[in-house]
Enzyme design. Structure first.
Site, PDB file in Angstrom:
ATOM      1  NE  ARG A  12      -3.240 -16.156 -38.707  1.00  0.00           N
ATOM      2  CZ  ARG A  12      -4.374 -15.093 -38.325  1.00  0.00           C
ATOM      3  NH1 ARG A  12      -4.658 -14.038 -37.542  1.00  0.00           N
ATOM      4  NH2 ARG A  12      -4.819 -14.197 -40.045  1.00  0.00           N
ATOM      5  CB  ILE A  13      -7.380 -22.992 -37.249  1.00  0.00           C
ATOM      6  CG1 ILE A  13      -5.914 -22.904 -38.489  1.00  0.00           C
ATOM      7  CG2 ILE A  13      -8.532 -23.528 -37.329  1.00  0.00           C
ATOM      8  CD1 ILE A  13      -6.624 -22.340 -40.054  1.00  0.00           C
ATOM      9  CB  CYS A 150      -5.817 -26.105 -45.305  1.00  0.00           C
ATOM     10  SG  CYS A 150      -4.033 -25.732 -44.818  1.00  0.00           S
ATOM     11  N   GLY A 210       2.023 -34.456 -45.456  1.00  0.00           N
ATOM     12  CA  GLY A 210       0.466 -35.571 -46.098  1.00  0.00           C
ATOM     13  C   GLY A 210      -0.650 -35.559 -46.751  1.00  0.00           C
ATOM     14  NE  ARG A 232       4.225 -24.716 -45.333  1.00  0.00           N
ATOM     15  CZ  ARG A 232       4.188 -24.585 -43.875  1.00  0.00           C
ATOM     16  NH1 ARG A 232       4.499 -23.680 -43.449  1.00  0.00           N
ATOM     17  NH2 ARG A 232       2.958 -25.860 -43.618  1.00  0.00           N
TER      18      ARG A 232
END
Length: 331
Positions: A12-13, A150, A210, A232
């Site tokens: 994805r990234i 992110c 974190g 989530r």
């Protein structure tokens, strides 16, 4: 000077970093390493369920990608030490596998000829993390750095503005976070995180993060003052930070809005956004700012205790800041 970049990991990234780089004149992607074959890589780049079709041409020739007429070397090496980045003149590697998140493991890219490495996730050791809008000015020439997460990229700029203007005594963050690749489509084994193994499309799943504690690493003045958690949720992209803080200096909600708006229009333009519209999550799909303050969504209990809300495209915003960090460490 054009910065030559290699991408390790085309998930994805990796792919969104690639797409974002096509819109910049200062950065050129010259090589990609992933265990996918080139034809499948081209397909994954062309079509994206969240961000739509690739704006340009993608072909495969002799096992390499040709994107908008430019050849991009494709390799499928498991060990980064074998990547021979120097053969294609790579200045900086975007380490996007999610695997090599320590100085020791990421240094293999330097061994392979790259000059510097940006980790596209929080480091698992003391590799320094840099967040645009928070601590880019503290960069001191390190050859391996992390762009944090992110969520940290959303939280840190907002926390900095609030702390600089009003002082934060302490705070709790919740991120309502879109589904990511680590989750399961249906209930499946997840030995370290039992809840995380439950079906992503069926559940709101409490999770650890974190991100809030990491703000203390990029903004030492907030170390020990913030912690947080995640939920989530079954959406494909775009997440939102809910930051609840006690302020040192009393402030009305209007004063807080004014301070954030001034920062968004000033020194944090392009990082921090500001809106008074009645927005929802999909309105931020493709948003390049990493933190968009939602003035209408926040509330104040009194002049010392407030809840602040900020949106982020956890893929696009973050990936654009990976490129900003690459540019910053290449100056």
């Amino acid at each position: 000077m054009t910065i030559k970049v290699g991408i390790n990991g085309f998930g994805r990234i990796g792919r969104i970093v690639f797409r974002a780089a096509q819109k910049r004149s200062d950065i050129e992607i010259v090589a990609i390493n992933d265990l996918l074959d080139a034809d499948y890589m081209a397909y994954m780049l062309k079509y994206d369920s969240t961000h739509g079709r690739f704006d340009g041409t993608v072909e495969v020739k002799d096992g390499h990608l040709i994107v908008n007429g430019k050849k991009i070397r494709v390799t499928a090496e498991r060990d980064p030490a074998n990547l021979k980045w120097d053969e294609v003149g790579v200045d900086v590697v975007a380490e996007a596998t999610g695997i090599f998140l320590t100085d020791e493991t990421a240094r293999k890219h330097i061994t392979a000829g790259a000059k510097k490495v940006v980790l596209t996730g929080p480091s698992k050791d003391n590799t320094p993390m840099f967040v645009k809008g928070a601590n880019f000015d503290k960069y001191a020439g390190q050859d391996i750095v992390s762009n944090a997460s992110c969520t940290t990229n959303c939280l840190a700029p907002l926390a900095k503005v609030i702390n600089d203007n009003f002082g934060i005594i302490e705070g709790l963050m919740t991120t309502v976070h879109a589904t990511t690749a680590t989750q399961k489509t249906v209930d499946g084994p997840s030995h370290k995180d039992w809840r995380g193994g439950r079906g992503a499309s069926q559940n709101i799943i409490p999770s650890s993060t974190g991100a809030a504690k990491a703000v203390g690493k990029v903004l030492p003045e907030l170390n020990g003052k913030l912690t947080g958690m995640a939920f989530r949720v079954p959406t494909p992209n775009v997440s939102v930070v809910d930051l609840t803080v006690r302020l040192e200096k009393p402030a009305t909600y209007e004063q807080i809005k004014a301070a954030v708006k001034a920062a968004a229009e000033g020194e944090m333009k392009g990082v921090l956004g500001y809106t008074e519209d009645d927005v929802v999550s999909t309105d931020f799909n493709g948003e390049v700012c990493t933190s968009v303050f939602d003035a209408k969504a926040g509330i104040a209990l009194n002049d010392n205790f407030v809840k602040l809300v900020s949106w982020y495209d956890n893929e696009t915003g973050y990936s654009n800041k990976v490129l900003d960090l690459i540019a910053h460490i290449s100056k």
